[in-house]
Design a protein around this motif. Structure first.
Motif, PDB file in Angstrom:
ATOM      1  N   LYS A 111       6.827 -14.374  -3.456  1.00 26.03           N
ATOM      2  CA  LYS A 111       6.586 -13.264  -4.388  1.00 26.03           C
ATOM      3  C   LYS A 111       7.915 -12.767  -4.971  1.00 26.03           C
ATOM      4  O   LYS A 111       8.022 -12.462  -6.169  1.00 26.03           O
ATOM      5  CB  LYS A 111       5.857 -12.121  -3.675  1.00 26.03           C
ATOM      6  CG  LYS A 111       4.385 -12.364  -3.479  1.00 26.03           C
ATOM      7  CD  LYS A 111       3.712 -11.138  -2.852  1.00 26.03           C
ATOM      8  CE  LYS A 111       2.227 -11.384  -2.664  1.00 26.03           C
ATOM      9  NZ  LYS A 111       1.540 -10.196  -2.060  1.00 26.03           N
ATOM     10  N   ARG A 156       3.895 -17.111   8.155  1.00 25.65           N
ATOM     11  CA  ARG A 156       3.157 -17.234   6.899  1.00 25.65           C
ATOM     12  C   ARG A 156       3.353 -15.997   6.026  1.00 25.65           C
ATOM     13  O   ARG A 156       3.515 -16.102   4.809  1.00 25.65           O
ATOM     14  CB  ARG A 156       1.666 -17.461   7.182  1.00 25.65           C
ATOM     15  CG  ARG A 156       1.324 -18.882   7.595  1.00 25.65           C
ATOM     16  CD  ARG A 156      -0.171 -19.121   7.619  1.00 25.65           C
ATOM     17  NE  ARG A 156      -0.786 -18.505   8.784  1.00 25.65           N
ATOM     18  CZ  ARG A 156      -0.979 -19.129   9.943  1.00 25.65           C
ATOM     19  NH1 ARG A 156      -0.600 -20.380  10.093  1.00 25.65           N
ATOM     20  NH2 ARG A 156      -1.569 -18.520  10.948  1.00 25.65           N
ATOM     21  N   GLN A 157       3.356 -14.833   6.631  1.00 21.20           N
ATOM     22  CA  GLN A 157       3.554 -13.589   5.889  1.00 21.20           C
ATOM     23  C   GLN A 157       4.954 -13.526   5.286  1.00 21.20           C
ATOM     24  O   GLN A 157       5.136 -13.097   4.142  1.00 21.20           O
ATOM     25  CB  GLN A 157       3.310 -12.387   6.812  1.00 21.20           C
ATOM     26  CG  GLN A 157       1.862 -12.209   7.219  1.00 21.20           C
ATOM     27  CD  GLN A 157       1.665 -11.085   8.213  1.00 21.20           C
ATOM     28  OE1 GLN A 157       2.607 -10.393   8.605  1.00 21.20           O
ATOM     29  NE2 GLN A 157       0.428 -10.884   8.653  1.00 21.20           N
ATOM     30  N   ARG A 158       5.942 -13.970   6.046  1.00 19.78           N
ATOM     31  CA  ARG A 158       7.309 -13.994   5.530  1.00 19.78           C
ATOM     32  C   ARG A 158       7.430 -14.964   4.366  1.00 19.78           C
ATOM     33  O   ARG A 158       8.107 -14.685   3.372  1.00 19.78           O
ATOM     34  CB  ARG A 158       8.288 -14.400   6.636  1.00 19.78           C
ATOM     35  CG  ARG A 158       8.489 -13.342   7.713  1.00 19.78           C
ATOM     36  CD  ARG A 158       9.702 -13.676   8.556  1.00 19.78           C
ATOM     37  NE  ARG A 158       9.880 -12.751   9.656  1.00 19.78           N
ATOM     38  CZ  ARG A 158      11.017 -12.595  10.322  1.00 19.78           C
ATOM     39  NH1 ARG A 158      12.065 -13.327   9.993  1.00 19.78           N
ATOM     40  NH2 ARG A 158      11.119 -11.742  11.328  1.00 19.78           N
ATOM     41  N   GLU A 210       1.445 -16.694  12.207  1.00 20.37           N
ATOM     42  CA  GLU A 210       0.975 -15.765  11.188  1.00 20.37           C
ATOM     43  C   GLU A 210       2.127 -14.953  10.605  1.00 20.37           C
ATOM     44  O   GLU A 210       2.191 -14.727   9.390  1.00 20.37           O
ATOM     45  CB  GLU A 210      -0.084 -14.828  11.781  1.00 20.37           C
ATOM     46  CG  GLU A 210      -0.663 -13.812  10.800  1.00 20.37           C
ATOM     47  CD  GLU A 210      -1.270 -14.452   9.556  1.00 20.37           C
ATOM     48  OE1 GLU A 210      -1.169 -13.834   8.475  1.00 20.37           O
ATOM     49  OE2 GLU A 210      -1.835 -15.564   9.660  1.00 20.37           O
ATOM     50  N   GLU A 211       3.052 -14.518  11.446  1.00 21.48           N
ATOM     51  CA  GLU A 211       4.224 -13.783  10.959  1.00 21.48           C
ATOM     52  C   GLU A 211       5.055 -14.661  10.035  1.00 21.48           C
ATOM     53  O   GLU A 211       5.576 -14.190   9.013  1.00 21.48           O
ATOM     54  CB  GLU A 211       5.069 -13.316  12.137  1.00 21.48           C
ATOM     55  CG  GLU A 211       4.458 -12.165  12.924  1.00 21.48           C
ATOM     56  CD  GLU A 211       5.244 -11.821  14.179  1.00 21.48           C
ATOM     57  OE1 GLU A 211       5.318 -10.636  14.528  1.00 21.48           O
ATOM     58  OE2 GLU A 211       5.789 -12.763  14.814  1.00 21.48           O
ATOM     59  N   THR A 249       5.265 -15.391  15.599  1.00 24.59           N
ATOM     60  CA  THR A 249       4.016 -16.144  15.573  1.00 24.59           C
ATOM     61  C   THR A 249       3.884 -16.922  14.271  1.00 24.59           C
ATOM     62  O   THR A 249       4.604 -16.677  13.296  1.00 24.59           O
ATOM     63  CB  THR A 249       2.808 -15.204  15.713  1.00 24.59           C
ATOM     64  OG1 THR A 249       2.751 -14.353  14.549  1.00 24.59           O
ATOM     65  CG2 THR A 249       2.923 -14.351  16.973  1.00 24.59           C
ATOM     66  N   ALA A 298       5.034 -15.913   2.289  1.00 26.66           N
ATOM     67  CA  ALA A 298       4.345 -15.351   1.120  1.00 26.66           C
ATOM     68  C   ALA A 298       5.210 -14.297   0.440  1.00 26.66           C
ATOM     69  O   ALA A 298       5.298 -14.242  -0.794  1.00 26.66           O
ATOM     70  CB  ALA A 298       3.011 -14.746   1.554  1.00 26.66           C
ATOM     71  N   ALA A 299       5.864 -13.472   1.235  1.00 27.45           N
ATOM     72  CA  ALA A 299       6.729 -12.420   0.693  1.00 27.45           C
ATOM     73  C   ALA A 299       7.927 -13.030  -0.034  1.00 27.45           C
ATOM     74  O   ALA A 299       8.352 -12.531  -1.089  1.00 27.45           O
ATOM     75  CB  ALA A 299       7.197 -11.504   1.821  1.00 27.45           C
TER      76      ALA A 299
END
Length: 242
Positions: free
Chosen positions: A237, A229-231, A226-227, A224, A233-234
């Motif tokens: 970092k 976007r999370q990847r 959202e998934e 998705t 962001a990680a």
């Protein structure tokens, strides 16, 4: 009045969809090069993170040549992709404008099945990433672009504070497609205007003799938006910790 205007455009578009249509659009993607002051600012920011900006990076930011991208479509499907990588003396060269235009990604949309995703390999593996649908405010402002009467629409959900992306679409070509994520309107997107970037149609070929075949991307796992976007962001970092 706005609701009536939108309904009128929708009716025009739906009437057009009853006829078979296919085509190929060539877009020119332009990006304003970074100023010396902006590059110096970026270099200063990198220095605080113990990263030095070398000449290679400066050259990339100072030179952002135009690139071509293509949209192939029929009544229900579309595929958007950027031309092959630029070559310089036989060697591939990096162009930040090409990356902004979509890079190696392929954007696929099917209005019949509701599928809307891009083929992407940013995270080290081939993925099919679902794309969020944009929210548009269609205005009554119009202008002629080439041979087509176009209407202005604004991406109201954009987080771009300086300038919300503006698109110009034409109900005269009744398909709900456009470049990158700029689609979902009652007509083909002809022009996209953003802060320091434009995507403009330079050639439109409708119902060509050679049948348009949409090659839907099928390789890779589906995730998705959202998934993704999370990847992302990680990943950032992890980069910042290095």
């Amino acid at each position: 009045m706005k609701n009536y205007f939108f309904t009128l455009l929708l009716v025009i578009s739906l009437n057009g969809f009853s006829q078979k249509i296919s085509g190929k659009v060539t877009y020119v993607v332009s990006m304003e090069s970074y100023t010396k002051e902006k590059i110096d600012s970026i270099a200063k920011n990198l220095k605080t993170k113990n990263v030095k900006m070398d000449k290679w990076m400066r050259d990339i930011l100072e030179n952002t040549p135009d690139v071509k991208a293509f949209l192939e479509f029929n009544n229900t499907e579309s595929l958007y992709f950027v031309e092959d990588k630029m070559q310089n003396d036989g060697k591939p060269t990096y162009n930040v404008n090409r990356t902004s235009a979509g890079g190696n990604d392929k954007y696929y949309k099917n209005t019949k099945t509701g599928e809307y995703f891009k083929e992407n390999s940013t995270f080290g593996e081939l993925l099919l990433i679902e794309i969020d649908t944009k929210k548009w405010e269609i205005t009554q402002e119009s202008k002629k672009i080439g041979n087509y009467l176009c209407y202005k629409a604004i991406d109201i959900a954009s987080t771009n504070r300086k300038m919300k992306p503006v698109v110009w679409f034409t109900p005269e070509i009744p398909v709900s497609f456009g470049p990158l994520k700029f689609n979902g309107l009652p007509g083909l997107v002809i022009l996209v205007e953003m802060s320091k970037r434009t995507i403009s149609a330079s050639e439109i070929i409708l119902n060509p003799k050679d049948k348009i075949i949409i090659n839907k991307p099928t390789k890779g796992d589906k995730i998705t938006a959202e998934e993704a976007r999370q990847r992302g962001a990680a990943m950032w970092k992890k980069i910042e910790k290095q």
